[in-house]
Design a protein around this motif. Structure first.
Motif, PDB file in Angstrom:
ATOM      1  N   HIS A   1       0.832  -1.214   0.000  1.00 17.66           N
ATOM      2  CA  HIS A   1       0.000   0.000   0.000  1.00 17.66           C
ATOM      3  C   HIS A   1       0.859   1.253   0.000  1.00 17.66           C
TER       4      HIS A   1
ATOM      5  N   HIS B   1       1.057   5.474  -2.004  1.00 22.65           N
ATOM      6  CA  HIS B   1       0.411   6.465  -2.882  1.00 22.65           C
ATOM      7  C   HIS B   1       1.478   7.148  -3.717  1.00 22.65           C
TER       8      HIS B   1
ATOM      9  N   HIS C   1      -9.214   1.903   1.691  1.00 22.71           N
ATOM     10  CA  HIS C   1      -8.837   2.129   3.096  1.00 22.71           C
ATOM     11  C   HIS C   1     -10.002   1.731   3.994  1.00 22.71           C
TER      12      HIS C   1
ATOM     13  N   HIS D   1      -4.859  -0.251   6.662  1.00 20.77           N
ATOM     14  CA  HIS D   1      -5.021   0.178   8.062  1.00 20.77           C
ATOM     15  C   HIS D   1      -5.799  -0.822   8.925  1.00 20.77           C
TER      16      HIS D   1
ATOM     17  N   ASP E   1       2.465   3.318   2.854  1.00 19.80           N
ATOM     18  CA  ASP E   1       1.456   4.381   2.858  1.00 19.80           C
ATOM     19  C   ASP E   1       2.046   5.785   2.749  1.00 19.80           C
TER      20      ASP E   1
HETATM   21 FE    FE Z   1      -3.241   5.084   2.154  1.00 18.50          FE
END
Ligand code: FE
Ligand code: GUN
Length: 438
Positions: free
Chosen positions: A77, A79, A234, A273, A324
């Protein structure tokens, strides 16, 4: 056909998460695949003597003293668009952080030149840090998302690329209509498939329940089902977020129930998460074979909470690890493994019978655990015959290494030192599907 042999120590984990350390093996690679792993091969200077007859190799790579091979890291995960914000904005919690720092940055990706510059750095840097598989949230914009897909294909990383979906209207116009969201997603999926690179896969990416309505999420679930695609989003990251989701979807019994009703929970779904999930939500995830991606660095910096990974393990939930970025402060999976250890240690300090995770368990999460979470463990995650060769050569004598060798260390000690105190200078070579990319 290209045949390679790697000779030296290997360290990886098995199905049960047990660490396997072998001082001397020969790994036989044919093109992309491991065709055999032989223990204790006999070597005679340049010439390698094997029990199997005349294995012709184009390349024989003999590891030197202080080196060993491990599977490549799987970042489940991250971005890509948020890399320009790396290390910024940790004075706010999730919802304010998104509004203040993240959405304004993400809106810039209508500029394709900017997208190209950022994604070039993202893919090069993550490969340098040993990430052989990355699961990317790309952009709301299909064009920018394609730039990332092409970059990954060019530089040889294995990746899932998600065009982000958001259809809840916002004052800053950072959203799209339901119709455009669906149309662009289908076009994006087809464009990625047209690249024709088995390493680069599209992934359906509704951002989270506060940016998408039920209609859009249901349509996206249908696309995923029709094309047998992975899904990422998420879940249950922040308490204010959870309250807002319950407020928005009053008829649903939980955050997890929202995604279940939408049809988004499959055995190819990964949820980032999952800090505050309740037992009944975990039961749904277990039933659906849906994975949770632990993102401890982000969970600390955005003060989202301490995710109890032991509890998730005990509930039989598949677990991967994610950097993340830019919620997390580093794209390095080595840093992320240490964050797992720190969070787990905090939990053990708060609860005295809690056994913190150790370096073997976090290594499993960063490799085979991630592969299982993504349901790609038939292809990668450890170094066994039949899998594709995604691997790192680690060197404790590497140039500029931060680690000094003041005495003789065992192989297991060197591995521990690499996990706890090494960095990407100790990752001297990176292979994806048999191709050297660092
Ligand atoms: Fe994220
Ligand atoms: N929830 C929705 N979007 C995001 C994001 O970009 N980062 C994190 N950490 N959580 C999110």
């Amino acid at each position: 056909m290209v045949r390679q042999i790697f000779i030296g120590p290997i360290i990886h984990t098995d199905e049960n998460g047990e660490l396997i350390i072998k001082e001397s093996v020969a790994i036989f690679i044919e093109d992309d695949k491991i065709i055999d792993v032989m223990e204790n091969p006999t070597t005679n200077k340049e010439k390698v003597i094997f029990n199997i007859d005349d294995f012709y190799a184009d390349k024989v790579i003999n590891l030197s003293y202080g080196q060993f091979i491990i599977p490549g890291f799987i970042d489940c995960h991250t971005h890509a668009v948020q890399f320009p914000n790396l290390g910024l904005g940790y004075d706010k919690c999730l919802l304010e952080w998104l509004e203040t720092y993240t959405f304004p940055l993400e809106k810039k990706y209508t500029e394709t030149k900017f997208a190209d510059q950022v994604f070039d750095a993202v893919v090069k840097r993550t490969i340098e840090a040993g990430t052989t598989t990355a699961c990317y949230f790309a952009s709301l914009y299909a064009e920018a998302s394609m730039i990332l897909a092409e970059k990954v294909a060019e530089l040889g990383q294995r990746a899932f690329i998600g065009k982000i979906n958001m259809n809840i209207p916002r004052n800053d116009e950072y959203y799209e209509s339901t119709e455009k969201s669906i149309k662009d997603t289908i076009a994006f999926v087809e464009s990625v498939e047209r690249i024709g690179n088995p390493l680069v896969r599209p992934i359906i990416t509704p951002r989270f329940a506060l940016n998408c309505n039920m209609e859009l999420m249901q349509e996206l679930a249908k696309i995923a089902k029709a094309k047998d695609l992975h899904i990422q989003t998420h879940i249950s990251e922040n308490e204010a977020e959870i309250r807002a989701v319950k407020q928005t979807f009053k008829e649903q019994s939980s955050y997890t129930a929202v995604y279940e009703t939408a049809g988004l929970l499959t055995n190819k779904t990964i949820l980032a998460h999952g800090i505050h999930l309740e037992d009944n939500e975990l039961a749904i995830l277990e039933k659906q074979g849906t994975a949770i991606i632990h993102c401890p660095s982000s969970n600390m910096y955005l003060r989202s909470g301490l995710c109890d990974v032991r509890r998730l393990k005990a509930k039989n939930i598949k677990l991967g690890l994610g950097t993340d970025v830019a919620g997390g402060s580093s794209y390095s999976m080595q840093d992320e493994m240490r964050s797992v250890l720190h969070v787990s240690t905090c939990l053990s300090l708060m609860k005295h019978d809690y056994v913190p995770l150790n370096y073997k368990e976090v290594f499993h999460m960063a490799t085979l655990g991630g592969a299982k979470a993504l349901s790609i463990d038939d292809k990668v995650g450890n170094l066994v015959s039949g899998k594709e060769f995604d691997a790192l050569i680690i060197d404790l004598n590497a140039k500029n290494s931060r680690l000094d060798n003041f005495r003789e260390y065992t192989l297991e000690e060197n591995f521990q030192r690499f996990i706890h105190s090494g960095d990407d200078r100790n990752i001297v070579s990176v292979y994806v599907r048999g191709r050297k990319v660092k």
